[in-house]
Design a protein around this motif. Structure first.
Motif, PDB file in Angstrom:
ATOM      1  N   VAL A 130       0.867  -1.176   0.000  1.00  0.00           N
ATOM      2  CA  VAL A 130       0.000   0.000   0.000  1.00  0.00           C
ATOM      3  C   VAL A 130       0.899   1.220   0.000  1.00  0.00           C
ATOM      4  CG1 VAL A 130      -1.820   1.282   1.207  1.00  0.00           C
ATOM      5  CG2 VAL A 130      -1.759  -1.226   1.352  1.00  0.00           C
ATOM      6  N   ARG A 131       0.579   2.182  -0.858  1.00  0.00           N
ATOM      7  CA  ARG A 131       1.364   3.418  -0.861  1.00  0.00           C
ATOM      8  C   ARG A 131       0.479   4.607  -1.180  1.00  0.00           C
ATOM      9  NH1 ARG A 131       5.508   3.435  -5.809  1.00  0.00           N
ATOM     10  NH2 ARG A 131       5.727   5.568  -5.106  1.00  0.00           N
ATOM     11  N   ALA A 132       0.837   5.749  -0.614  1.00  0.00           N
ATOM     12  CA  ALA A 132       0.155   6.998  -0.943  1.00  0.00           C
ATOM     13  C   ALA A 132       0.590   7.434  -2.331  1.00  0.00           C
ATOM     14  CB  ALA A 132       0.496   8.070   0.086  1.00  0.00           C
ATOM     15  N   LEU A 133      -0.349   7.987  -3.100  1.00  0.00           N
ATOM     16  CA  LEU A 133      -0.051   8.452  -4.453  1.00  0.00           C
ATOM     17  C   LEU A 133       0.230   9.950  -4.426  1.00  0.00           C
ATOM     18  CD1 LEU A 133      -2.623   6.575  -6.708  1.00  0.00           C
ATOM     19  CD2 LEU A 133      -0.150   6.381  -6.763  1.00  0.00           C
ATOM     20  N   SER A 134       1.504  10.295  -4.301  1.00  0.00           N
ATOM     21  CA  SER A 134       1.882  11.705  -4.321  1.00  0.00           C
ATOM     22  C   SER A 134       2.316  12.144  -5.711  1.00  0.00           C
ATOM     23  CB  SER A 134       3.005  11.967  -3.313  1.00  0.00           C
ATOM     24  OG  SER A 134       4.102  11.128  -3.593  1.00  0.00           O
ATOM     25  N   GLY A 135       2.544  11.174  -6.603  1.00  0.00           N
ATOM     26  CA  GLY A 135       2.943  11.454  -7.978  1.00  0.00           C
ATOM     27  C   GLY A 135       2.656  10.242  -8.839  1.00  0.00           C
ATOM     28  N   PRO A 136       3.011  10.297 -10.125  1.00  0.00           N
ATOM     29  CA  PRO A 136       2.739   9.177 -11.035  1.00  0.00           C
ATOM     30  C   PRO A 136       3.458   7.898 -10.611  1.00  0.00           C
ATOM     31  CG  PRO A 136       3.335  11.149 -12.257  1.00  0.00           C
ATOM     32  CD  PRO A 136       3.632  11.435 -10.812  1.00  0.00           C
ATOM     33  N   VAL A 137       2.786   6.761 -10.803  1.00  0.00           N
ATOM     34  CA  VAL A 137       3.341   5.447 -10.486  1.00  0.00           C
ATOM     35  C   VAL A 137       2.992   4.504 -11.634  1.00  0.00           C
ATOM     36  CG1 VAL A 137       3.184   3.459  -8.931  1.00  0.00           C
ATOM     37  CG2 VAL A 137       3.119   5.764  -7.992  1.00  0.00           C
ATOM     38  N   THR A 138       3.944   3.669 -12.041  1.00  0.00           N
ATOM     39  CA  THR A 138       3.661   2.636 -13.033  1.00  0.00           C
ATOM     40  C   THR A 138       3.473   1.312 -12.321  1.00  0.00           C
ATOM     41  OG1 THR A 138       4.902   3.780 -14.759  1.00  0.00           O
ATOM     42  CG2 THR A 138       4.482   1.441 -15.088  1.00  0.00           C
ATOM     43  N   VAL A 139       2.293   0.698 -12.515  1.00  0.00           N
ATOM     44  CA  VAL A 139       1.968  -0.583 -11.907  1.00  0.00           C
ATOM     45  C   VAL A 139       2.341  -1.670 -12.905  1.00  0.00           C
ATOM     46  CG1 VAL A 139       0.117  -1.989 -10.946  1.00  0.00           C
ATOM     47  CG2 VAL A 139       0.075   0.498 -10.635  1.00  0.00           C
ATOM     48  N   PRO A 140       3.135  -2.668 -12.489  1.00  0.00           N
ATOM     49  CA  PRO A 140       3.586  -3.683 -13.440  1.00  0.00           C
ATOM     50  C   PRO A 140       2.466  -4.640 -13.852  1.00  0.00           C
ATOM     51  CG  PRO A 140       4.296  -4.244 -11.223  1.00  0.00           C
ATOM     52  CD  PRO A 140       3.676  -2.875 -11.139  1.00  0.00           C
ATOM     53  N   ALA A 141       2.684  -5.321 -14.965  1.00  0.00           N
ATOM     54  CA  ALA A 141       1.751  -6.349 -15.426  1.00  0.00           C
ATOM     55  C   ALA A 141       1.778  -7.527 -14.453  1.00  0.00           C
ATOM     56  CB  ALA A 141       2.140  -6.821 -16.822  1.00  0.00           C
ATOM     57  N   GLY A 142       0.686  -8.304 -14.436  1.00  0.00           N
ATOM     58  CA  GLY A 142       0.628  -9.522 -13.644  1.00  0.00           C
ATOM     59  C   GLY A 142       0.120  -9.364 -12.236  1.00  0.00           C
TER      60      GLY A 142
ATOM     61  N   LEU B 166      -3.427  -7.384 -14.210  1.00  0.00           N
ATOM     62  CA  LEU B 166      -3.016  -6.551 -15.340  1.00  0.00           C
ATOM     63  C   LEU B 166      -2.230  -7.316 -16.410  1.00  0.00           C
ATOM     64  CD1 LEU B 166      -1.933  -3.384 -13.356  1.00  0.00           C
ATOM     65  CD2 LEU B 166      -3.875  -3.577 -14.894  1.00  0.00           C
ATOM     66  N   GLU B 167      -2.653  -7.158 -17.657  1.00  0.00           N
ATOM     67  CA  GLU B 167      -1.942  -7.760 -18.786  1.00  0.00           C
ATOM     68  C   GLU B 167      -0.804  -6.865 -19.261  1.00  0.00           C
ATOM     69  OE1 GLU B 167      -4.852  -8.521 -21.764  1.00  0.00           O
ATOM     70  OE2 GLU B 167      -6.038  -9.834 -20.470  1.00  0.00           O
ATOM     71  N   HIS B 168      -0.932  -5.556 -19.014  1.00  0.00           N
ATOM     72  CA  HIS B 168       0.083  -4.590 -19.417  1.00  0.00           C
ATOM     73  C   HIS B 168       0.298  -3.620 -18.254  1.00  0.00           C
ATOM     74  CE1 HIS B 168      -0.543  -6.021 -23.485  1.00  0.00           C
ATOM     75  NE2 HIS B 168      -1.842  -5.835 -23.319  1.00  0.00           N
ATOM     76  N   PRO B 169       1.483  -3.021 -18.150  1.00  0.00           N
ATOM     77  CA  PRO B 169       1.688  -2.004 -17.119  1.00  0.00           C
ATOM     78  C   PRO B 169       0.686  -0.858 -17.269  1.00  0.00           C
ATOM     79  CG  PRO B 169       3.775  -2.640 -18.114  1.00  0.00           C
ATOM     80  CD  PRO B 169       2.685  -3.255 -18.955  1.00  0.00           C
ATOM     81  N   VAL B 170       0.308  -0.260 -16.153  1.00  0.00           N
ATOM     82  CA  VAL B 170      -0.624   0.870 -16.144  1.00  0.00           C
ATOM     83  C   VAL B 170       0.007   1.999 -15.343  1.00  0.00           C
ATOM     84  CG1 VAL B 170      -2.864   1.683 -15.320  1.00  0.00           C
ATOM     85  CG2 VAL B 170      -2.689  -0.547 -16.397  1.00  0.00           C
ATOM     86  N   ARG B 171      -0.074   3.200 -15.893  1.00  0.00           N
ATOM     87  CA  ARG B 171       0.456   4.380 -15.191  1.00  0.00           C
ATOM     88  C   ARG B 171      -0.704   5.081 -14.490  1.00  0.00           C
ATOM     89  NH1 ARG B 171       5.123   7.103 -14.988  1.00  0.00           N
ATOM     90  NH2 ARG B 171       5.158   9.378 -14.947  1.00  0.00           N
ATOM     91  N   ILE B 172      -0.567   5.263 -13.191  1.00  0.00           N
ATOM     92  CA  ILE B 172      -1.590   5.921 -12.372  1.00  0.00           C
ATOM     93  C   ILE B 172      -1.051   7.278 -11.939  1.00  0.00           C
ATOM     94  CG2 ILE B 172      -3.055   5.750 -10.325  1.00  0.00           C
ATOM     95  CD1 ILE B 172      -3.529   3.467 -12.250  1.00  0.00           C
ATOM     96  N   SER B 173      -1.828   8.335 -12.168  1.00  0.00           N
ATOM     97  CA  SER B 173      -1.394   9.692 -11.817  1.00  0.00           C
ATOM     98  C   SER B 173      -2.495  10.413 -11.063  1.00  0.00           C
ATOM     99  CB  SER B 173      -1.075  10.498 -13.074  1.00  0.00           C
ATOM    100  OG  SER B 173      -0.079   9.872 -13.838  1.00  0.00           O
ATOM    101  N   PRO B 174      -2.193  10.957  -9.866  1.00  0.00           N
ATOM    102  CA  PRO B 174      -3.185  11.797  -9.193  1.00  0.00           C
ATOM    103  C   PRO B 174      -3.269  13.154  -9.875  1.00  0.00           C
ATOM    104  CG  PRO B 174      -1.165  11.709  -7.909  1.00  0.00           C
ATOM    105  CD  PRO B 174      -0.964  10.800  -9.088  1.00  0.00           C
TER     106      PRO B 174
END
Length: 195
Positions: free
Chosen positions: A115-127, A163-171
């Motif tokens: 678990v992490r706070a989203l203070s900036g963009p993060v890329t979540v890996p596939a799988g 996830l089948e592909h990495p996803v970038r999450i940005s607040p």
């Protein structure tokens, strides 16, 4: 982009804790292997026990909780991730009034939760499976820089299943507000434990 579901947090019905002493909203679950939920802790008392499970908790609203079991003590403080044993018979004492808690419960040695706070963009890996809690600030998720992002509005959550592909999450780059579930977006990742 892999399968994504977005829901309003408030639309999830409340259920009773396993021990009947409080209420919780389950945001996502995989049978009895793992669960991500938001619990309301309104009074001192026992925490539910989960044999063979690891628990991670983050205080989203309120001052905190102290868990005690004999000589063991675990403190849950605002926006800090606390990890503890679900099989321990914890007794909870509120620090200064009711709290809202993000809880992640996973089978030990089978899954590895973070678990992490989203203070900036993060890329979540596939799988992995990812849950984004957009408390206080909207977020966006995109499978690539060319893909149109999907919006997760304030006080919504999104579940990205395996996830089948990495996803970038940005607040969103704006100050948040407390709509009842805290002000800081959080990212939960559930991945298989390595052997």
């Amino acid at each position: 982009m892999s399968s994504m579901q977005v829901c309003d947090i408030a639309s999830i019905p409340s259920g009773t804790w396993r021990n009947g002493k409080g209420v919780t909203r389950t945001l996502a679950a995989e049978g009895t292997d793992w669960r991500v939920s938001i619990a309301e802790v309104e009074r001192d008392g026992p925490y539910s026990m989960f044999e063979g499970m690891t628990r991670l908790s983050v205080i989203l609203r309120g001052k905190g909780v102290v868990l005690r079991a004999g000589r063991l003590t675990t403190s849950l403080t605002p926006f800090a991730v606390a990890e503890y044993d679900g099989a321990t018979a914890w007794d909870a004492s509120l620090t200064d009034g009711p709290v809202t808690v993000l809880n992640v419960i996973c089978k030990r040695h089978v899954y590895r939760p973070t678990v992490r706070a989203l203070s900036g963009p993060v890329t979540v890996p596939a799988g992995v499976t990812a849950i984004v809690l957009a408390a206080g600030r909207a977020c966006h998720g995109a499978a690539s820089s060319e893909a149109a992002p999907h919006r997760i509005a304030v006080d919504q959550f999104a579940v990205f299943q395996k996830l089948e592909h990495p996803v970038r999450i940005s607040p969103d780059p704006v100050d948040g507000k407390d709509g009842g579930f805290g002000t800081i977006p959080h990212l939960v990742i559930i991945e298989p434990a390595t052997v």
